[in-house]
Design a protein around this motif. Structure first.
Motif, PDB file in Angstrom:
ATOM      1  N   PRO A  59     -61.530  13.175  39.191  1.00  0.00           N
ATOM      2  CA  PRO A  59     -60.304  13.912  38.834  1.00  0.00           C
ATOM      3  C   PRO A  59     -59.978  15.006  39.843  1.00  0.00           C
ATOM      4  O   PRO A  59     -58.800  15.316  40.067  1.00  0.00           O
ATOM      5  CB  PRO A  59     -60.624  14.479  37.452  1.00  0.00           C
ATOM      6  N   GLN A  60     -61.002  15.591  40.456  1.00  0.00           N
ATOM      7  CA  GLN A  60     -60.741  16.618  41.474  1.00  0.00           C
ATOM      8  C   GLN A  60     -59.999  16.037  42.669  1.00  0.00           C
ATOM      9  O   GLN A  60     -59.134  16.703  43.266  1.00  0.00           O
ATOM     10  CB  GLN A  60     -62.053  17.255  41.918  1.00  0.00           C
ATOM     11  N   ALA A  61     -60.346  14.792  43.030  1.00  0.00           N
ATOM     12  CA  ALA A  61     -59.674  14.166  44.170  1.00  0.00           C
ATOM     13  C   ALA A  61     -58.191  13.952  43.875  1.00  0.00           C
ATOM     14  O   ALA A  61     -57.324  14.197  44.733  1.00  0.00           O
ATOM     15  CB  ALA A  61     -60.353  12.831  44.498  1.00  0.00           C
TER      16      ALA A  61
ATOM     17  N   PRO B 110     -60.086  13.659  30.273  1.00  0.00           N
ATOM     18  CA  PRO B 110     -59.095  14.135  29.296  1.00  0.00           C
ATOM     19  C   PRO B 110     -59.207  15.622  28.963  1.00  0.00           C
ATOM     20  O   PRO B 110     -58.253  16.192  28.429  1.00  0.00           O
ATOM     21  CB  PRO B 110     -59.395  13.274  28.058  1.00  0.00           C
ATOM     22  N   ASN B 111     -60.333  16.256  29.265  1.00  0.00           N
ATOM     23  CA  ASN B 111     -60.498  17.678  28.958  1.00  0.00           C
ATOM     24  C   ASN B 111     -60.494  18.539  30.223  1.00  0.00           C
ATOM     25  O   ASN B 111     -61.072  19.633  30.222  1.00  0.00           O
ATOM     26  CB  ASN B 111     -61.801  17.904  28.188  1.00  0.00           C
ATOM     27  N   PHE B 112     -59.843  18.056  31.253  1.00  0.00           N
ATOM     28  CA  PHE B 112     -59.789  18.792  32.515  1.00  0.00           C
ATOM     29  C   PHE B 112     -58.619  19.767  32.443  1.00  0.00           C
ATOM     30  O   PHE B 112     -57.459  19.416  32.673  1.00  0.00           O
ATOM     31  CB  PHE B 112     -59.624  17.815  33.672  1.00  0.00           C
ATOM     32  N   ALA B 113     -58.919  21.018  32.112  1.00  0.00           N
ATOM     33  CA  ALA B 113     -57.862  22.004  31.872  1.00  0.00           C
ATOM     34  C   ALA B 113     -57.033  22.263  33.122  1.00  0.00           C
ATOM     35  O   ALA B 113     -55.810  22.452  33.037  1.00  0.00           O
ATOM     36  CB  ALA B 113     -58.475  23.313  31.363  1.00  0.00           C
ATOM     37  N   TYR B 114     -57.666  22.278  34.277  1.00  0.00           N
ATOM     38  CA  TYR B 114     -56.942  22.617  35.501  1.00  0.00           C
ATOM     39  C   TYR B 114     -55.891  21.559  35.837  1.00  0.00           C
ATOM     40  O   TYR B 114     -54.815  21.879  36.355  1.00  0.00           O
ATOM     41  CB  TYR B 114     -57.925  22.762  36.654  1.00  0.00           C
ATOM     42  N   ALA B 115     -56.185  20.279  35.529  1.00  0.00           N
ATOM     43  CA  ALA B 115     -55.204  19.223  35.779  1.00  0.00           C
ATOM     44  C   ALA B 115     -53.973  19.403  34.895  1.00  0.00           C
ATOM     45  O   ALA B 115     -52.833  19.204  35.346  1.00  0.00           O
ATOM     46  CB  ALA B 115     -55.843  17.856  35.535  1.00  0.00           C
ATOM     47  N   TYR B 116     -54.172  19.784  33.641  1.00  0.00           N
ATOM     48  CA  TYR B 116     -53.030  20.065  32.759  1.00  0.00           C
ATOM     49  C   TYR B 116     -52.196  21.224  33.304  1.00  0.00           C
ATOM     50  O   TYR B 116     -50.953  21.187  33.263  1.00  0.00           O
ATOM     51  CB  TYR B 116     -53.522  20.399  31.354  1.00  0.00           C
ATOM     52  N   THR B 117     -52.861  22.245  33.818  1.00  0.00           N
ATOM     53  CA  THR B 117     -52.121  23.397  34.348  1.00  0.00           C
ATOM     54  C   THR B 117     -51.292  23.019  35.566  1.00  0.00           C
ATOM     55  O   THR B 117     -50.119  23.413  35.683  1.00  0.00           O
ATOM     56  CB  THR B 117     -53.109  24.514  34.703  1.00  0.00           C
TER      57      THR B 117
END
Length: 818
Positions: free
Chosen positions: A592-594, A623-630
């Protein structure tokens, strides 16, 4: 004869452990199915479920371990079942399994039992409490989660993830009270086999050292609790209590074989230990009162210098006997007979003698030994002198006579002992008498040959008594205490840095990480934390340097790369960001970081639709990656899709309640929509989490300024300028507020600083023109307005209006920037 079913099950379990230890998980799974088919027991289900879990199949592990794990019947099954529930988001079931099995793990400790030859197959109190805390945290029961993590750290302060999760949850922790070596904790490591014995055999761990012999644990403060709670009295150190859960794993077959071999005497023709391992040649010197025997090694006598007790030799020898194994008894026998007239060379050398050696009598035999001169009174030379001087040959038995040679112990020792130095070699005209250990005596000078040799020897103490006694080996418990104290000190520094970073005390975190040794500072995890601290301080240039070093040291690391991509986005380094994104995606497309980095690259290229696709992919992977939602909310905000942006920010807060970036995003949306009260409340919530963030202070000041509360807004701008003195945007807003309040002199000082910090920024020259206009300096005003127009042609209507209104200025109008 039918095979024994118990033996078959034991062999299959050993095979499974063998494959698990060698990362052959598919082989372990195959034999795990064979074991469960042969023996429908809880242990068999545990091993099969463990194989599924190691292969990354939590669903199968869940099904296999459910029968014995959900009811807490078997500790191993309960732990694997709970871990599978955590992976499958079935938190309540995992909590139930661990709570039902609490009696089987609440007082267990396996610290110090994991070595190269031993294992503790089931979890102890620290591991189970940490997993239970993770389940409670995911179940959104913060109070119980914190309690479980605290229990884990009480049992084992090396449970690092329990500490980091507590920090991430915002719990205030007393770091010095957490990372300390208590007596019971240090005793767990004392049970570990010694380093030498560990490489040869799985020896039985030695018992704990007496308390009065401990070096560090005595001084450890044990009366303060790390979390200001009462210490649980249920925890007991179970080291050495014979509990089968923490016994040696039965798959350690080679260790058992070597242990069995060590019970038999080694071959005299081979000086190597088991499995061909050579006995260490340089053993530390040991005092005569401290005989040493290493488990698993042939107890041959070491070299002469370390074993100074070899100078004491009984007189009676049998040279035909084979040399026996050395043992404590032989050494004890030597100490029991110190008065043997022929056995103690040192004693015989110290007795007075009328022997006088002349230069003409200094002769040597063919073998190189000096000839012992006969005394003038016709007496036979001392028996000890003959034993030590004459050549050791088979003819010496007949020469010396049977009356002088009787017992076999001394001769056996001398044959088993490595060759020692001969008696003192004379110089060109010197002589020597007696045998000494190599390196213990200096040759007698020529000038001293005229005096009686015994008197010369008597003037010096014997080698075994006079030679400097080497420092005895440090006890193993002291070594463990010292190493444990060093590890705890290192962890205190790292924990202090992480705790400060989690509380957004960035400068304190940087100071703590800087105090680390260089070798530990230049590691990926520490560099990532330092880069994050610089990023939170809005010091993006230094943050980029740290992340660049991190990429050099760990090019395959993906954690924290989403922050690095944001740093590059803020620095407007489009090429570097694109290269980083494609490099990360090519290395691991399921990271997800990539995908966050790739989304930031598209965002910097102003392709918001592609960026949204990338952020959506990152959310699918985690699904719980807060930074991606932001980041997704930021893109919706740029597209003016404010409802979708609000939804994304709320998902981010749901995933991480301390994610201040999402609160900031909510405030931006409400500020854009004109809901200044809601915007202010969200900004304040973000500032509560991160009280030293310059941008958040600026945002609150801006909202207060729009609400015509200029005085209070100016205080936030001043605080923001103190936190980020070289941030142009912060000083720009402060200058605008000063102009609005008519503080022209202070505004002029800020704008002079801004002109040096950002000479190519159109807003700076626009405000300088307005300041000159307020000071009735039309020439300077026209010049700055012209520069602003050339830097930002899109603002030409407003700039031209300011130039035209120089003659009839109605006051300051700050309508250009919001």
């Amino acid at each position: 004869m039918a095979p024994n079913g118990v033996t078959i099950a034991a062999l299959l379990r050993q095979t499974i452990y063998y494959h698990l230890d060698n990362f052959a998980y598919e082989n372990a799974l195959f034999f795990g199915e064979r074991l469960l088919a042969h023996d429908r027991a809880a242990e068999s289900a545990f091993l099969l479920a463990l194989c599924h879990l190691r292969l990354g199949d939590p669903r199968s592990a869940y099904e296999v371990s459910k029968q014995y794990g959900y009811r807490g019947i078997h500790l191993g099954c309960a732990f694997v079942f709970a871990q599978s529930c955590l992976d499958l988001d079935r938190f309540k079931e995992g909590i139930t399994a661990l709570e039902k099995s609490r009696a089987s793990w609440t007082a267990k400790s396996s610290i110090g039992k994991h070595t190269s030859t031993t294992r503790a197959p089931y979890p102890d109190a620290a591991a189970a409490s940490c997993l239970l805390g993770k389940l409670y945290r995911a179940y959104d029961d913060k109070k119980k989660a914190v309690s479980c993590f605290e229990d884990a750290l009480r049992s084992n302060p090396l449970m690092w993830d329990a500490f980091t999760i507590l920090c991430d949850m915002g719990v205030d922790i007393r770091v010095p009270n957490v990372f300390r070596a208590t007596d019971s904790f240090a005793r767990g490591f004392d049970q570990e086999p010694s380093t030498v014995a560990e490489t040869v055999t799985a020896s039985i761990p030695s018992g704990p050292e007496p308390l009065q012999k401990r070096s560090v644990s005595q001084s450890v403060n044990q009366d303060s609790d790390p979390f200001d709670l009462h210490r649980q009295t249920a925890f007991q150190d179970v080291a050495g209590n014979g509990n089968p859960l923490f016994a040696e794993v039965e798959n350690d077959l080679m260790a058992k074989i070597v242990a069995a071999q060590s019970r038999y005497p080694p071959s005299h023709g081979n000086r190597n230990g088991p499995e061909g391992m050579a006995t260490p040649p340089a053993a530390p010197p040991v005092a005569p009162e401290q005989p040493v025997s290493r488990v698993g090694y042939p107890t041959e006598p070491p070299q002469a210098p370390p074993r100074r007790t070899r100078t004491a030799q009984p007189a009676e020898v049998n040279i035909l006997e084979a040399p026996p194994r050395m043992s404590y008894r032989l050494g004890a026998r030597r100490r029991e007979r110190p008065q043997d007239p022929g056995g103690d060379i040192s004693e015989s050398m110290m007795k007075p003698s009328t022997l006088s050696i002349s230069a003409t009598e200094r002769k040597r035999t063919a073998s190189g030994h000096p000839v012992q001169p006969r005394p003038a009174n016709g007496e036979e030379p001392r028996r000890s002198a003959r034993l030590n001087v004459f050549p050791r040959s088979t003819t010496s038995k007949g020469t010396a006579g049977n009356g002088t040679i009787g017992s076999t112990a001394t001769r056996e020792l001398k044959k088993a002992r490595p060759p020692v130095s001969r008696i003192l070699r004379p110089g060109s005209s010197g002589s020597s008498v007696g045998r000494v250990v190599s390196g213990n005596r200096k040759p007698v000078e020529e000038g001293s040959m005229d005096v009686d040799h015994s008197d010369a020897v008597r003037g010096r103490e014997p080698p075994a008594l006079h030679a400097p006694i080497s420092k005895p080996a440090e006890p193993e418990s002291a070594k463990v205490d010292e190493a444990l104290r060093w590890i705890m000190e290192l962890l205190k520094k790292m924990a202090t840095g992480y705790l400060s970073a989690s509380q957004f005390k960035c400068q304190e975190a940087l100071n703590a990480f800087t105090s680390l040794p260089r070798s530990h500072h230049d590691t990926p995890w520490v560099l990532a934390q330092v880069g994050r601290a610089h990023y939170e301080q809005a010091n993006y240039t230094e943050a980029e340097k740290m992340f660049r070093r991190l990429r050099v040291l760990a090019p395959t690391r993906h954690e924290d790369m989403e922050v690095y991509s944001t740093v590059l986005w803020l620095l407007r380094k489009e090429t570097d960001l694109s290269f980083l994104a494609h490099e990360l995606v090519d290395a691991a497309w399921d990271s997800p970081q990539a995908w966050c980095a790739l989304g930031n690259a598209w965002s910097l290229a102003c392709d918001h639709e592609q960026a949204l696709r990338c952020f959506k992919r990152a959310i699918q992977l985690h699904p719980n990656f807060a930074y991606a939602y932001t980041l997704q909310g930021h893109e919706h905000f740029e597209n003016e899709e404010y409802d979708k942006a609000l939804t994304s920010y709320r998902h981010a807060i749901s995933a991480d309640k301390r994610h201040y970036n999402a609160y900031y995003g909510l405030g931006k949306v409400h500020e854009k929509l004109g809901n200044y009260d809601r915007a202010l409340s969200h900004y304040v919530a973000a500032l509560t989490i991160h009280p030293k963030h310059a941008v958040l202070n600026c945002c609150i000041g801006t909202v207060l300024q729009r609400q015509k509360n200029i005085g209070q807004a100016l205080s936030y701008f001043n605080k923001a300028a103190e936190l980020a003195p070289r941030a142009p945007d912060v000083r720009l807003r402060k200058a605008r507020a000063l102009l609005s309040t008519g503080q022209l002199k202070s505004a002029q000082q800020e704008l002079m600083i801004l002109r040096d910090l950002a000479p190519d920024k159109a807003q700076v020259h626009y405000l300088l023109g307005k300041l000159a206009k307020a000071l009735h300096d039309k020439k300077s005003a026209v010049r700055h307005f012209t520069i602003a127009l050339s830097l930002d042609p899109k603002a030409s209507p407003e700039i031209k209006g300011e130039i035209e209104g120089l003659e009839d200025d109605d006051g300051l109008d700050d309508s250009m920037m919001h």
